[in-house]
Motif scaffolding. Sequence first.
Motif, PDB file in Angstrom:
ATOM      1  N   SER A  72      12.699   3.486  -7.411  1.00 22.05           N
ATOM      2  CA  SER A  72      11.966   2.536  -6.292  1.00 22.05           C
ATOM      3  C   SER A  72      12.398   2.852  -5.019  1.00 22.05           C
ATOM      4  N   ILE A  73      11.808   2.241  -4.015  1.00 24.10           N
ATOM      5  CA  ILE A  73      12.215   2.169  -2.554  1.00 24.10           C
ATOM      6  C   ILE A  73      13.799   1.781  -2.612  1.00 24.10           C
ATOM      7  N   LEU A  74      13.853   0.448  -3.309  1.00 21.98           N
ATOM      8  CA  LEU A  74      15.368  -0.295  -3.125  1.00 21.98           C
ATOM      9  C   LEU A  74      16.426   0.773  -3.824  1.00 21.98           C
ATOM     10  N   ASP A  75      15.834   1.632  -4.796  1.00 15.60           N
ATOM     11  CA  ASP A  75      16.939   2.603  -5.462  1.00 15.60           C
ATOM     12  C   ASP A  75      17.354   3.573  -4.265  1.00 15.60           C
ATOM     13  N   ASP A  76      16.216   4.340  -3.909  1.00 14.21           N
ATOM     14  CA  ASP A  76      16.548   5.153  -2.764  1.00 14.21           C
ATOM     15  C   ASP A  76      17.095   4.550  -1.528  1.00 14.21           C
ATOM     16  N   ALA A  77      16.960   3.356  -1.128  1.00 16.46           N
ATOM     17  CA  ALA A  77      17.566   2.812  -0.064  1.00 16.46           C
ATOM     18  C   ALA A  77      19.060   2.515  -0.212  1.00 16.46           C
ATOM     19  N   ALA A  78      19.457   2.430  -1.516  1.00 18.75           N
ATOM     20  CA  ALA A  78      20.653   1.990  -1.976  1.00 18.75           C
ATOM     21  C   ALA A  78      21.656   3.213  -2.137  1.00 18.75           C
ATOM     22  N   SER A  79      20.868   4.377  -2.029  1.00 15.07           N
ATOM     23  CA  SER A  79      21.605   5.672  -2.292  1.00 15.07           C
ATOM     24  C   SER A  79      21.898   6.098  -0.876  1.00 15.07           C
ATOM     25  N   SER A  80      22.799   7.215  -0.885  1.00 14.26           N
ATOM     26  CA  SER A  80      23.045   7.730   0.501  1.00 14.26           C
ATOM     27  C   SER A  80      22.186   8.926   0.823  1.00 14.26           C
ATOM     28  N   ASN A  81      21.281   9.150  -0.130  1.00 16.85           N
ATOM     29  CA  ASN A  81      20.232  10.375   0.037  1.00 16.85           C
ATOM     30  C   ASN A  81      18.742  10.006   0.281  1.00 16.85           C
ATOM     31  N   TRP A  82      18.377   9.570   1.575  1.00 12.60           N
ATOM     32  CA  TRP A  82      17.064   8.957   1.657  1.00 12.60           C
ATOM     33  C   TRP A  82      16.062  10.450   1.527  1.00 12.60           C
ATOM     34  N   PRO A  83      14.978  10.045   0.845  1.00 13.69           N
ATOM     35  CA  PRO A  83      14.228  11.020   0.567  1.00 13.69           C
ATOM     36  C   PRO A  83      13.038  11.095   1.807  1.00 13.69           C
ATOM     37  N   THR A  84      13.108  11.811   2.823  1.00 13.78           N
ATOM     38  CA  THR A  84      12.478  11.896   3.900  1.00 13.78           C
ATOM     39  C   THR A  84      10.832  12.248   3.428  1.00 13.78           C
ATOM     40  N   GLY A  85      10.070  11.440   4.119  1.00  9.65           N
ATOM     41  CA  GLY A  85       8.425  11.350   4.115  1.00  9.65           C
ATOM     42  C   GLY A  85       7.887  10.825   2.617  1.00  9.65           C
ATOM     43  N   LYS A  86       9.185  10.170   1.693  1.00 11.68           N
ATOM     44  CA  LYS A  86       8.471   9.608   0.593  1.00 11.68           C
ATOM     45  C   LYS A  86       7.812   8.329   0.741  1.00 11.68           C
ATOM     46  N   TYR A  87       8.261   7.311   1.691  1.00 12.22           N
ATOM     47  CA  TYR A  87       7.861   6.138   2.007  1.00 12.22           C
ATOM     48  C   TYR A  87       7.256   5.838   3.192  1.00 12.22           C
ATOM     49  N   ARG A  88       6.299   4.804   3.296  1.00 16.05           N
ATOM     50  CA  ARG A  88       5.936   4.465   4.685  1.00 16.05           C
ATOM     51  C   ARG A  88       6.072   2.944   4.734  1.00 16.05           C
ATOM     52  N   SER A  89       6.727   2.561   6.088  1.00 13.93           N
ATOM     53  CA  SER A  89       6.852   1.149   6.208  1.00 13.93           C
ATOM     54  C   SER A  89       5.632   0.498   6.949  1.00 13.93           C
ATOM     55  N   ASP A  90       4.893  -0.002   6.043  1.00 14.87           N
ATOM     56  CA  ASP A  90       3.831  -0.738   6.557  1.00 14.87           C
ATOM     57  C   ASP A  90       3.794  -2.239   6.846  1.00 14.87           C
ATOM     58  N   ILE A 132       4.961   3.297  14.490  1.00 14.77           N
ATOM     59  CA  ILE A 132       6.150   2.643  14.138  1.00 14.77           C
ATOM     60  C   ILE A 132       6.636   2.982  12.596  1.00 14.77           C
ATOM     61  N   ASN A 133       5.686   3.010  11.608  1.00 11.48           N
ATOM     62  CA  ASN A 133       5.822   3.165  10.397  1.00 11.48           C
ATOM     63  C   ASN A 133       6.602   4.639   9.984  1.00 11.48           C
ATOM     64  N   ALA A 134       6.489   5.505  11.005  1.00  7.93           N
ATOM     65  CA  ALA A 134       7.055   6.788  10.743  1.00  7.93           C
ATOM     66  C   ALA A 134       8.629   6.625  10.777  1.00  7.93           C
ATOM     67  N   ALA A 135       9.178   5.670  11.394  1.00  7.05           N
ATOM     68  CA  ALA A 135      10.470   5.498  11.688  1.00  7.05           C
ATOM     69  C   ALA A 135      11.420   5.415  10.184  1.00  7.05           C
ATOM     70  N   LEU A 136      10.794   4.667   9.267  1.00  7.20           N
ATOM     71  CA  LEU A 136      11.605   4.441   7.969  1.00  7.20           C
ATOM     72  C   LEU A 136      11.192   5.903   7.152  1.00  7.20           C
ATOM     73  N   SER A 137      10.128   6.220   7.102  1.00  5.23           N
ATOM     74  CA  SER A 137       9.862   7.598   6.502  1.00  5.23           C
ATOM     75  C   SER A 137      10.659   8.716   6.898  1.00  5.23           C
ATOM     76  N   LEU A 138      10.598   8.808   8.042  1.00  3.77           N
ATOM     77  CA  LEU A 138      11.605  10.088   8.655  1.00  3.77           C
ATOM     78  C   LEU A 138      13.070   9.843   8.766  1.00  3.77           C
ATOM     79  N   TYR A 139      13.444   8.725   8.870  1.00 12.05           N
ATOM     80  CA  TYR A 139      14.731   8.763   9.339  1.00 12.05           C
ATOM     81  C   TYR A 139      15.705   7.471   8.456  1.00 12.05           C
ATOM     82  N   GLY A 140      14.940   6.818   7.488  1.00  8.50           N
ATOM     83  CA  GLY A 140      15.372   6.024   6.626  1.00  8.50           C
ATOM     84  C   GLY A 140      15.592   4.418   7.368  1.00  8.50           C
ATOM     85  N   PRO A 141      16.314   3.592   6.665  1.00  7.46           N
ATOM     86  CA  PRO A 141      16.573   2.323   7.141  1.00  7.46           C
ATOM     87  C   PRO A 141      17.261   2.115   8.428  1.00  7.46           C
ATOM     88  N   SER A 142      18.261   3.172   8.680  1.00  9.17           N
ATOM     89  CA  SER A 142      19.019   3.300   9.747  1.00  9.17           C
ATOM     90  C   SER A 142      18.274   3.679  11.097  1.00  9.17           C
TER      91      SER A 142
END
Length: 360
Positions: free
Chosen positions: A101-119, A159-169
């Motif tokens: 899930s997005i929470l699993d990926d966010a909690a890891s140190s390996n963000w999957p670029t392009g998997k999610y869109r922040s809507d 703006i929703n590309a920010a999370l998808s490309l570069y993660g929560p940070s």
Amino acid sequence: MGTRRKHAADDAGDIESTEASRPSFTRRHRIALIAFVSLVSILIASGFGFALLLNHTLSNVKRVPVTLNEAKRPEPATNKALNILMLGADAGSARNPGGNSILDDAASSNWPTGKYRSDATMLVHISADRKKAYVVSVPRDSYVKVHDSTGEPRQDTKINAALSLYGPSGAISTVENLTDLRIDHLAMVDWDGFESITNALGGVEVTVPGRGTSNLKGKEALDYVRERHNLPNGDFDRVKRQQNFLRSILSKLVDRGTLTNPIKLTKTLDSVTKNLAVDDDWSSSGMRSLAIAMRNIRPGNVTFMTIPTKGTANDPIAGSIVVVDKGKSAELFKALRDDDVDGFLTANPDTQLGNAQSVS
């Protein structure tokens, strides 16, 4: 969020896809509601003295590692006001069945670029005296300069590309550069929890002009917040519906029928905390302290707003975009920095959500 060693962000190609391949509206927008419900549920529970219950449910909350370049961030507020960035995104299950899930990926140190869109991007400003809160929505198609996790400017896009490309940070960095506001904390949510939360609350009342008042939960609630084509102003009216629904949820949360019912309260808190992740600097004790300070806040003390815009346009690369009114938005962001949002609202009443009867 403190200074940490920065991690390089992987660039990616254009994340925009065709309408046919995009996740459904239900998946993309229910998370906007969960974010605010999660935060407010925790605050209300602690405010009414449910310390033991809160201690138990807070253990469900995941932690997100945040890596930012401190030298390129705005200075912390000197007036003790707080800014919390709330993000929601599709679960990515359509492209990764049975995966994280997005929470699993966010909690890891390996963000999957392009998997999610922040809507769903919402900035929650809590006043220095902890007596008021302002929820400022940033439309998902707002055309901005996206920054990576190191604070470096990248492309001009939605703006929703920010999370998808570069993660929560990267999302935090982008919002900080857009607003010149220090983001004190991050909250992220998983869309899967929406139905369980509305069901735990026993539904939420909304008023639709010409149709009257109805108690909505589950699919009915989703139909209300996802409607777009039959609304006079399309996506802009849809944002108002989302905010109106959140306002109704607030009223239901502080209703004595929820607070004095141990089973309903436990189910609600359990549902929201299992679908919530926050930055790893936001400790459980810190959340409890904020909750105690905000124990007297009520729906009438929460104002819903949308950043000033100039309508929509078409970009040759990004497609349909929302044009941010940079001048008016700069005034709003200054008002947030000065902790004087009411002054801005007096001069710009159109940015504020109207009463329930005014929402289409």
